[in-house]
Design a protein around this motif. Structure first.
Motif, PDB file in Angstrom:
ATOM      1  N   ASP A   1       9.530  -5.557  -6.947  1.00  9.78           N
ATOM      2  CA  ASP A   1      10.192  -6.488  -7.265  1.00  9.78           C
ATOM      3  C   ASP A   1      11.293  -6.921  -6.105  1.00  9.78           C
ATOM      4  O   ASP A   1      11.603  -8.090  -5.895  1.00  9.78           O
ATOM      5  CB  ASP A   1      11.014  -6.200  -8.552  1.00  9.78           C
ATOM      6  CG  ASP A   1       9.796  -6.492  -9.668  1.00  9.78           C
ATOM      7  OD1 ASP A   1       8.841  -7.090  -9.464  1.00  9.78           O
ATOM      8  OD2 ASP A   1      10.469  -5.900 -10.986  1.00  9.78           O
TER       9      ASP A   1
ATOM     10  N   PRO B   1       6.392   3.165   0.776  1.00  8.89           N
ATOM     11  CA  PRO B   1       5.879   4.771   0.881  1.00  8.89           C
ATOM     12  C   PRO B   1       5.382   4.841   2.405  1.00  8.89           C
ATOM     13  O   PRO B   1       4.669   4.168   2.944  1.00  8.89           O
ATOM     14  CB  PRO B   1       4.810   4.829  -0.029  1.00  8.89           C
ATOM     15  CG  PRO B   1       4.185   3.516  -0.204  1.00  8.89           C
ATOM     16  CD  PRO B   1       5.322   2.404  -0.061  1.00  8.89           C
TER      17      PRO B   1
ATOM     18  N   ASN C   1       0.959   2.602  -3.059  1.00 10.82           N
ATOM     19  CA  ASN C   1       1.187   3.212  -4.250  1.00 10.82           C
ATOM     20  C   ASN C   1       2.890   2.906  -4.432  1.00 10.82           C
ATOM     21  O   ASN C   1       3.766   3.883  -4.081  1.00 10.82           O
ATOM     22  CB  ASN C   1       1.122   4.720  -4.688  1.00 10.82           C
ATOM     23  CG  ASN C   1       1.501   5.060  -6.056  1.00 10.82           C
ATOM     24  OD1 ASN C   1       1.753   4.447  -6.733  1.00 10.82           O
ATOM     25  ND2 ASN C   1       1.636   6.593  -6.060  1.00 10.82           N
ATOM     26  N   ILE C   2       3.373   1.788  -4.761  1.00  7.68           N
ATOM     27  CA  ILE C   2       4.769   1.251  -4.751  1.00  7.68           C
ATOM     28  C   ILE C   2       5.313   1.150  -6.180  1.00  7.68           C
ATOM     29  O   ILE C   2       4.551   0.442  -7.045  1.00  7.68           O
ATOM     30  CB  ILE C   2       4.869   0.059  -3.922  1.00  7.68           C
ATOM     31  CG1 ILE C   2       4.237   0.035  -2.526  1.00  7.68           C
ATOM     32  CG2 ILE C   2       6.490  -0.295  -3.829  1.00  7.68           C
ATOM     33  CD1 ILE C   2       4.503  -0.847  -1.735  1.00  7.68           C
ATOM     34  N   ALA C   3       6.079   1.664  -6.534  1.00  7.20           N
ATOM     35  CA  ALA C   3       6.868   1.421  -7.856  1.00  7.20           C
ATOM     36  C   ALA C   3       7.111   0.020  -8.007  1.00  7.20           C
ATOM     37  O   ALA C   3       7.767  -0.632  -7.211  1.00  7.20           O
ATOM     38  CB  ALA C   3       8.499   2.230  -7.736  1.00  7.20           C
ATOM     39  N   SER C   4       7.381  -0.396  -9.479  1.00  8.12           N
ATOM     40  CA  SER C   4       7.307  -1.786  -9.804  1.00  8.12           C
ATOM     41  C   SER C   4       8.655  -2.381  -9.324  1.00  8.12           C
ATOM     42  O   SER C   4       8.893  -3.611  -8.773  1.00  8.12           O
ATOM     43  CB  SER C   4       7.102  -1.996 -11.179  1.00  8.12           C
ATOM     44  OG  SER C   4       7.930  -1.251 -11.992  1.00  8.12           O
ATOM     45  N   GLU C   5       9.564  -1.478  -9.455  1.00  8.14           N
ATOM     46  CA  GLU C   5      11.033  -1.962  -9.167  1.00  8.14           C
ATOM     47  C   GLU C   5      11.142  -2.341  -7.777  1.00  8.14           C
ATOM     48  O   GLU C   5      12.002  -3.367  -7.302  1.00  8.14           O
ATOM     49  CB  GLU C   5      11.985  -1.101  -9.640  1.00  8.14           C
ATOM     50  CG  GLU C   5      12.203   0.312  -9.005  1.00  8.14           C
ATOM     51  CD  GLU C   5      11.257   1.216  -9.788  1.00  8.14           C
ATOM     52  OE1 GLU C   5      11.221   2.378  -9.358  1.00  8.14           O
ATOM     53  OE2 GLU C   5      10.307   0.637 -10.445  1.00  8.14           O
ATOM     54  N   LYS C   6      10.301  -1.555  -6.883  1.00  4.22           N
ATOM     55  CA  LYS C   6      10.513  -1.564  -5.323  1.00  4.22           C
ATOM     56  C   LYS C   6       9.685  -3.100  -4.988  1.00  4.22           C
ATOM     57  O   LYS C   6       9.953  -3.725  -4.083  1.00  4.22           O
ATOM     58  CB  LYS C   6      10.064  -0.586  -4.637  1.00  4.22           C
ATOM     59  CG  LYS C   6      11.159   0.628  -4.568  1.00  4.22           C
ATOM     60  CD  LYS C   6      10.877   1.890  -3.726  1.00  4.22           C
ATOM     61  CE  LYS C   6      11.885   2.980  -3.765  1.00  4.22           C
ATOM     62  NZ  LYS C   6      11.428   4.018  -2.936  1.00  4.22           N
TER      63      LYS C   6
ATOM     64  N   CYS D   1      11.664   0.599   0.462  1.00  2.00           N
ATOM     65  CA  CYS D   1      10.906   0.446  -0.487  1.00  2.00           C
ATOM     66  C   CYS D   1       9.234   0.621  -0.269  1.00  2.00           C
ATOM     67  O   CYS D   1       8.557   0.598  -1.248  1.00  2.00           O
ATOM     68  CB  CYS D   1      11.059  -1.200  -0.884  1.00  2.00           C
ATOM     69  SG  CYS D   1      12.600  -1.624  -1.078  1.00  2.00           S
TER      70      CYS D   1
END
Length: 466
Positions: A200, A266, A193-198, A264
């Motif tokens: 990128d 988790p 579960n990684i944020a989209s900005e990370k 970046c």
């Protein structure tokens, strides 16, 4: 001894149209001789002052090559050999040995010269025999040299092709193994579960590392130090797969880059991201290796095609001599590396093109470079210098090696057919004769200067083929 008869002479094709009275003159002025199997009836260097008309049997002409004997030519029955009118040959280049019992007519040169004045048809027949001998000998000479050169080039080319072909096979097998890991890696990555900005940010780092055009060339010590740094970082973050350290260093990753990846990702899924990234980098490396090996094969095939000029006509054409020299070096690259020879190119790229037969010219470079490499083998290493320059109305190529040199007493013989200083199986003694003939065919010259540590062959061609 059974004397040779008129009917036996008529059976010789070269004499079939000669009047009987002239054949009878041959019998009257000749001598029937017999040679047992295995006996030598002339030696190398003997003057060509006798004509032989072979009625029965055959013999071989052999030449000494080093300490061994090389069979050059087989002369069969119903052949006229030895001295022939208007031939420029003066001495035997080898010895003649009967392969089986022989019976032949021998005529002394002095008597045959009388026949030239008296018997036109006989002289005509002997001159035809002489021209046929020259044609057959030249054809055999060219074929022997071409086959020998082809064998050497084929061996080197096979080795050169084998290396990239094996690299492609290994790379494809390794790539297949990496691809098989993708389903399991996909399952692990999909669970993150990684944020989209990370995501990128990770992708941008990966793209920047794999897209570098001018990577820093590392020494073995520098590479080892960087691998130790990456290994220590992996151990500090409890990553068990330490083999990925080598791969990360290959793509210029450092501890700071790994810190960025950690920030970046988790917790505690860093091992998943690193495993996925390592797999991607490995695939990238294998694809690059396969691409490079394929390009090498393509280059070799292109060099062979250019070397032989398979798609060109047989007329002389304007060409850049540097292209032929470089293609020759490509095809002989395996031999150059094996002999530990350094090649120095001192080319004048401003010299004009010359009008020549490309395939023929490449035979010149092949023979001269190959001979130079063979000469330097005794040193265990060597330096081959190839220089080109314009000299008046000529384009000149200088091929120099630092081998042991050619003894002064042999320098006048090295251009003679079948003369060689190489061991049996390493040379035919035809290479420099081929170089001479091709140079003359192009109105050029070939010369040699040699002393220990410095042997230089100079080949010059007129710019305007005149």
């Amino acid at each position: 001894m059974k004397n040779i008869t008129l009917d036996e002479l008529k059976a010789v094709q070269a004499l079939e149209h000669v009047p009987e009275e002239q054949l009878n003159w041959l019998i009257a002025n000749g001598q029937t001789i017999e040679v047992p199997e295995g006996e030598r009836f002339f030696q190398k260097g003997d003057p060509l002052d006798k004509t032989y008309i072979i009625i029965e049997g055959r013999f071989r002409i052999c030449a000494m090559q080093g300490t061994k004997i090389r069979e050059v030519l087989i002369v069969k029955e119903h052949t006229i050999t030895g001295y022939l009118p208007f031939s420029r040959a003066t001495n035997a280049f080898g010895y003649g040995e009967a392969m089986q019992y022989m019976r032949m007519l021998k005529i002394e040169k002095a008597k045959l010269q009388d026949a030239i004045k008296q018997h036109y048809e006989l002289t005509e027949a002997l001159v035809h025999a002489m021209t046929s001998r020259v044609r057959d000998f030249t054809s055999m000479q060219q074929q022997n040299e071409k086959m020998f050169a082809l064998g050497k080039l084929s061996a080197g080319l096979a080795h050169e092709l084998n290396n990239p072909a094996s690299a492609i096979t290994r790379g494809a097998a390794a790539l297949q193994c990496q691809v098989k890991l993708l389903p399991e890696l996909f399952k692990d990555v999909a669970s993150l579960n990684i944020a989209s900005e990370k995501i990128d940010s990770i992708n941008n780092l990966l793209i920047s590392k794999t897209g570098q055009q001018n990577k820093q060339m590392l020494t073995m010590m520098q590479r080892a130090d960087k691998e130790d740094q990456i290994t220590d970082w992996l151990l500090d973050h409890e990553i068990k797969d330490l083999d990925m350290a080598e791969n990360f260093v290959e793509f210029d990753f450092g501890p700071d880059d790994l810190d960025h990846l950690n920030s970046c990702t988790p917790s505690p899924k860093l091992n998943v991201v690193l495993a996925w990234m390592n797999n991607y980098l490995l695939q990238e490396k294998m694809v690059a290796d396969i691409r490079d090996a394929s390009h090498r094969i393509s280059e070799l095939v292109s060099s062979v095609k250019t070397f032989t000029h398979m798609d060109k006509d047989t007329d002389k054409q304007l060409l850049d001599i540097h292209s032929g020299i470089r293609n020759t070096l490509t095809l002989l690259n395996h031999k150059l590396r094996k002999a530990n020879v350094e090649v120095i190119e001192d080319f004048d790229m401003q010299i004009p093109q010359v009008k020549a037969l490309p395939g023929e010219l490449n035979q010149v470079w092949t023979n001269l470079i190959d001979n130079a490499v063979d000469a330097m083998e005794t040193n265990g290493k060597g330096v081959l210098t190839i220089k080109t320059k314009k000299d008046g109305k000529f384009v000149c190529v200088y091929i120099t090696d630092n081998g042991p040199g050619i003894p002064a007493e042999l320098q006048s013989q090295i251009f003679d057919p079948f003369f060689t200083t190489k061991d049996m199986g390493k040379g035919t003694g035809l290479g420099l004769d081929v170089v001479t003939r091709i140079s003359q065919q192009h109105n050029g010259t070939v010369k040699v200067k040699s002393e220990p540590g410095n042997t230089e062959f100079t080949v010059c061609f007129p710019i305007n083929d005149n």
